[in-house]
Design a protein around this motif. Structure first.
Motif: not given
Length: 348
Positions: A178-181, A183-185, A187-191
């Protein structure tokens, strides 16, 4: 599923891809993977191994291997770091934050690679897609492992078919990019950090919900292989961990699909039992099973042919009649609150 045409491998993407390898207690496998990566026709510029607090010698073996190759200029951006938290998802987050590349490819530490894996797989990581799912072949000679090879192929095939229409489905976090940007948009696995499994599925769903395109890769040189669970007990433990995540999905479609799969397997169990009480249904049951078996045979024979593997008739017949009971045993076990995985208690 239609056969995918091989794409031209140009290698133009290889310099923008970081390989992340989260690992825990993988002393038997991790060095083999490092050797496979070093032997690539195009060697990855950046490889980040994330130690998820291993209790074996895996971390020391990695450090020794890296030290032995410290003078190799092509490996100057290969490193081993400690997970900032606990679990595979936190390990991937740790790796993403350490990466200096625009694309991230995750690999499980127990996979094996062909020497053209990186060159081929990275050629699929194009600007018009946000993520790419890679194929995983299970290996092993025991009847349990042979059954898993067929079962896992069917699961991945159904997931890849969904991705053709940009619908979320089953894929393997053992081989995912996956594109790193992106992943950050999202919020990854935040929830969903508290859910032990689903590093692949939860992230995939978030990406698709953003209307980002997800590609698939089924090129012969780009698939990876890993050993299946050694016996049915180990298989069940693994599947309990996988199945536990359905309870944590918020959308009704996913829960409906999980319940539908369980009910379908219950239906096949009932068809096995009915003839013992009413022989008049035997013909109807036989016809239903023949339709089921022919459908699954057509998919599996295509996949086995694609990977140049012989069709395993014994394992196929074994799984036909054993799988419905395995599914329901797994369903019952998911009602437990915890299970053990790699020496660590996890929630299911």
């Amino acid at each position: 599923m239609k056969e995918e045409k091989d794409v031209e491998v140009t290698g133009h993407q290889t310099t923008s891809v970081s390989v992340l390898i989260p690992f825990r207690n993988e002393e038997k496998n991790i060095i083999q993977l490092l050797n496979d990566l070093q032997s690539q026709t195009k060697i990855p510029e950046e490889v980040i191994l994330i130690n998820d607090h291993s209790t074996d010698q895996g971390s020391e073996l990695v450090k020794q291997w890296l030290q032995q190759h410290v003078d190799d200029e092509s490996l100057k951006n290969w490193k081993c770091v400690l997970n900032n938290g606990e679990g595979k998802k936190k390990a991937i987050e740790t790796g993403v934050n350490q990466s200096i590349k625009s694309w991230v490819t995750t690999l499980d530490a127990d996979v094996r690679l062909s020497d053209k894996w990186f060159e081929t797989f990275s050629s699929y990581l194009k600007n018009d897609v946000a993520a790419v799912a890679g194929w995983v072949n299970l290996m092993g000679k025991s009847i349990a492992q042979r059954c898993q090879q067929l079962e896992f192929s069917m699961l991945l095939a159904s997931g890849f078919a969904n991705l053709k229409y940009q619908k979320p489905g089953m894929l393997s976090g053992a081989h995912f990019a996956f594109k790193k940007e992106i992943f950050k948009k999202v919020k990854g696995y935040a929830d969903n950090l508290s859910v032990a499994s689903g590093d692949d599925e939860f992230l995939l769903r978030k990406i698709i919900e953003r209307k980002e395109k997800v590609g698939i890769c089924m090129h012969l040189h780009a698939n990876v292989s890993t050993e299946a669970a050694k016996d049915f007990n180990a298989m069940i433990t693994q599947r309990v961990r996988w199945a536990g995540k359905w309870k944590h999905h918020h959308d009704w479609q996913t829960k409906f699909l999980a319940i539908s799969v369980a009910l379908l397997q219950l239906f096949w169990i009932i068809t096995i039992i009915i003839p013992f009480f009413n022989f008049n249904f035997v013909l109807l049951v036989v016809v239903a099973w023949l339709i089921k078996m022919l459908g699954e045979f057509s998919v599996l024979s295509f996949l086995r042919k694609k990977w140049s593997q012989p069709f395993d008739t014994i394992a196929f017949l074994c799984m036909q009649f054993l799988y419905p009971f395995l599914v329901w045993w797994i369903v019952l076990l998911t009602t437990r609150k915890t299970t053990i995985w790699k020496g660590r208690p996890i929630k299911v």
